[in-house]
Design a protein around this motif. Structure first.
Motif, mmCIF file in Angstrom:
data_model
loop_
_atom_site.group_PDB
_atom_site.id
_atom_site.type_symbol
_atom_site.label_atom_id
_atom_site.label_comp_id
_atom_site.label_asym_id
_atom_site.label_seq_id
_atom_site.Cartn_x
_atom_site.Cartn_y
_atom_site.Cartn_z
ATOM 1 N N ALA A 126 0.807 -1.220 0.000
ATOM 2 C CA ALA A 126 0.000 0.000 0.000
ATOM 3 C C ALA A 126 0.838 1.267 0.000
ATOM 4 N N GLN A 127 2.075 1.185 0.499
ATOM 5 C CA GLN A 127 2.928 2.379 0.588
ATOM 6 C C GLN A 127 3.840 2.548 -0.619
ATOM 7 N N LYS A 177 -9.559 -4.773 3.943
ATOM 8 C CA LYS A 177 -8.451 -3.863 3.643
ATOM 9 C C LYS A 177 -8.971 -2.441 3.507
ATOM 10 N N VAL A 178 -8.207 -1.482 4.027
ATOM 11 C CA VAL A 178 -8.521 -0.077 3.860
ATOM 12 C C VAL A 178 -7.217 0.687 3.705
ATOM 13 N N ASP A 179 -7.190 1.668 2.815
ATOM 14 C CA ASP A 179 -6.004 2.499 2.643
ATOM 15 C C ASP A 179 -6.420 3.906 2.241
ATOM 16 N N ALA A 180 -5.584 4.875 2.605
ATOM 17 C CA ALA A 180 -5.863 6.269 2.280
ATOM 18 C C ALA A 180 -4.549 7.014 2.105
ATOM 19 N N SER A 181 -4.545 7.978 1.213
ATOM 20 C CA SER A 181 -3.337 8.774 1.000
ATOM 21 C C SER A 181 -3.714 10.172 0.539
ATOM 22 N N ILE A 182 -2.821 11.114 0.817
ATOM 23 C CA ILE A 182 -2.946 12.475 0.315
ATOM 24 C C ILE A 182 -1.568 12.926 -0.129
ATOM 25 N N SER A 183 -1.486 13.540 -1.280
ATOM 26 C CA SER A 183 -0.202 13.991 -1.805
ATOM 27 C C SER A 183 -0.412 15.237 -2.643
ATOM 28 N N ALA A 194 0.527 8.467 3.587
ATOM 29 C CA ALA A 194 -0.335 7.319 3.297
ATOM 30 C C ALA A 194 -0.392 6.395 4.503
ATOM 31 N N ALA A 195 -1.536 5.735 4.677
ATOM 32 C CA ALA A 195 -1.713 4.758 5.753
ATOM 33 C C ALA A 195 -2.623 3.650 5.257
ATOM 34 N N ALA A 196 -2.445 2.442 5.797
ATOM 35 C CA ALA A 196 -3.245 1.307 5.350
ATOM 36 C C ALA A 196 -3.317 0.247 6.438
#
Length: 628
Positions: A126-127, A177-183, A194-196
């Motif tokens: 995820a990262q 599964k869950v993941d989120a990111s901001i860039s 990012a985190a997951a």
């Protein structure tokens, strides 16, 4: 099984025919800029190594699991796993042991001085934004570990307007599964956070032995991970960047048959780095960096804990001389530290440390159809002294889209601190050293790509665990009454790797094929001339992909021939063939749906004796990318 099954033999024959038209559709865009092959920016089309680049699209298509689940589908890679996605995992590159692949995250070396090699199960997909793979000897660039190759992992980097990405999904056996990111970028600052998290109830990893020794229960896992990358453009040509990654995996495993015993492994991987990159002139650039990684491994309820810390300091520079090519220089220091109760022979019991100082130089040159790359390096270890390594590669464009290339190089792996100072250690161990030579033929035109590489890697002074005979000879070889590590073996890793890609009308085809013979060539060994344990003579994959309306549909076949699990028992692991299918559809410009099934036919197979591999796994996911 003593013979490969018919189900596995047929797809392997198909691989032989299709590999001349295959690899990953998105992986080899010729204008892609990479850094791993020379430790400096370079177009993929100019690289003289056997190299693969995996993009974020490849990673998202895999959907779940660890990075090892994606890498096992690449040419030259074999995965060995003791159960499900959270279990102990090894990766063999071109038949080389898992400790013989250098692994970096954003330029930070990842290694365990206890188990030797990176903890593959703790490297989260995820990262990851991109993965660069270089196969073959690379110690002249990266020092210790790079006998089979280098895997460099890059986390996400912010560019342009803010981008938010959110994904959620689940499947059978409690997979969630869950993941989120901001860039993005704001003025002189770019950022990516990012985190997951992922969990599964798993499956019974040791069904065959459940009634005799192990608890017949499902072995699940939970993982959580996060990464941060910040960059500041201090001035024109000067960039300061900080990166950090953390990953935690809590995985169940079967250790005993004791009722209600919850055996678990806790794996933690962390990597941080600070770097200053400077473009002093149009021809002169440099980078100064400091990085640190740690790997912690614990078992519960059995009281075992080990922790490795690797700290690196580096300075590298390159100078473009125009028609005379490009010169590179490198200064590097690596400090290893291991905390492990088994280190009884260390200067401080339970704690071991050492350092390596290195100086290196390189030269790349190209004129018309000819290109050359030369690298030399000297590493001085605080324990065993100095090691010199070097590599020379050349390429020639035959005309049109064809190019032939050849290379030769030396490499080494330093003995781990555990191999030196544990109760089974030997302080006088020498580094494992190798000599590699390879010849390649490459073709790239439009949507058609083809690569054929023949290689031969001779590894000497291999470190193996030697059991002490009963009764033990006098004087005994080892301080331990059971045995110890020693430089007693030699290996020859040779083979032929094919990969490519093409299109037949609307269908995009890709695939790989490995024909290899990694053998024990120590004439004093009882296993002389035999294939190394858990290596297949033949393995590969074929993928087909097409677009139907708004849908992208894909199917992939992964196959392997039989392997020997243990050279002492000669137990045979049967061949296998697995079929995976996937589908993606864009419901809108901000919303997409993903469907994936691994091991569609629910084949039962093993990569390690008595450990079941993952049965059919279904995943459905939704991804949202809001636009502002």
């Amino acid at each position: 099984m003593s013979q490969i099954s018919l189900a596995a033999r047929r797809p392997l024959l198909a691989l032989s025919a299709l590999a001349f038209a295959a690899s990953t559709h998105a992986q080899n865009r010729l204008d892609t800029v990479v850094t791993t092959a020379t430790r400096a920016p370079q177009k993929l089309s100019d690289v003289l190594s056997d190299m693969t680049v995996l993009t974020r699209a490849d990673i998202e298509r895999q959907a779940f699991g660890s990075l090892a689940d994606l890498l096992r589908r690449q040419v030259g890679f074999e995965m060995i796993r003791n159960g499900g996605a959270g279990a102990n995992t090894s990766m063999f590159v071109r038949g080389a042991d898992t400790r013989h692949t250098a692994v970096l995250i954003d330029g930070v070396r990842i290694d365990s001085q206890a188990s030797s090699g990176a903890s593959w199960s703790a490297i989260p997909m995820a990262q990851v934004e991109r993965v660069e793979i270089v196969r073959g000897a690379a110690s002249a660039l990266y020092g210790s570990d790079a006998i089979g190759g280098v895997v460099q992992i890059f986390t996400r980097k912010g560019e342009g307007k803010p981008v938010i990405d959110f994904g959620i999904g689940g499947g059978n056996r409690g997979l969630a599964k869950v993941d989120a990111s901001i860039s993005g970028r704001s003025g002189i600052i770019d950022y990516a956070l990012a985190a997951a998290g992922e969990s599964s109830n798993g499956f019974n990893a040791r069904p065959a032995a459940a009634t005799a020794t192990f608890t017949p229960d499902d072995d699940g896992y939970q993982s959580r991970n996060a990464s941060l990358r910040l960059g500041v453009q201090l001035a024109a040509g000067h960039r300061l960047e900080a990166s950090a990654l953390t990953s935690h995996v809590n995985s169940e495993y079967d250790s005993t048959a004791t009722a209600r015993t919850d055996d678990r492994t806790l794996s933690d991987t962390r990597a941080t780095r600070l770097a200053w990159a400077a473009q002093w002139t149009g021809a002169l650039r440099s980078e100064l960096s400091v990085g640190e990684s740690s790997e912690r491994y614990e078992t519960q309820p059995s009281p075992y804990v080990t922790k490795t810390r690797v700290r690196t300091y580096g300075f590298n520079t390159s100078w473009n001389l125009g028609a005379a090519g490009t010169l590179q220089g490198l200064l590097e220091r690596r400090e290893d530290q291991l905390d492990n109760t088994g280190l009884i022979a260390a200067a401080r019991p339970g704690h071991g440390e050492r350092h390596q100082d290195a100086i290196g130089a390189g030269w790349t040159w190209a004129a018309n159809a000819l290109s050359v790359q030369l690298n030399v390096r000297h590493d001085r270890d605080s324990e065993f002294g100095g090691v010199d390594t070097g590599s020379l590669a050349g390429g020639y464009r035959l005309g049109g889209a064809w190019r032939v290339q050849a290379s030769a190089g030396t490499s080494f792996r330093a003995p781990s601190l555990y191999q030196r100072f544990s109760d089974s250690g030997k302080a006088t161990l020498r580094p494992e050293q190798a000599r590699n030579a390879e010849l390649g033929l490459h073709y790239a035109a439009g949507r058609d790509e083809f690569s054929l590489t023949a290689y031969r890697n001779l590894v000497r002074d291999l470190i193996v665990y030697v059991s002490t005979p009963v009764p033990a000879p006098v004087p005994a070889r080892c301080p331990s009454p059971f045995g110890c590590y020693d430089n007693v073996s030699q290996g020859r890793l040779q083979g032929l790797s094919l990969r490519g890609a093409t299109a037949l009308g609307p269908v995009r085809l890709s695939g790989t094929l490995d024909l290899q013979a990694p053998k024990d060539v120590d004439k004093a060994s009882a296993n002389y001339g035999k294939l190394l344990a858990r290596r297949a003579k033949t393995h590969g994959s074929v993928r087909a992909e097409t677009d139907v309306g708004a849908w992208t549909l894909g199917a992939q076949l992964l196959a392997s021939s039989k392997r020997t699990d243990n050279l002492s028992t000669r137990y045979q692991l049967g061949g296998y063939a697995l079929l995976d299918v996937d589908a993606q559809v864009a419901l809108s410009s901000q919303l997409s749906l993903q469907f994936k099934v691994d091991n569609l036919l629910d084949r039962q197979y093993q990569t390690a004796r008595s450990y079941a591999a993952t049965p059919r796994q279904v995943f459905i996911g939704l991804r949202v990318t809001p636009q502002f």
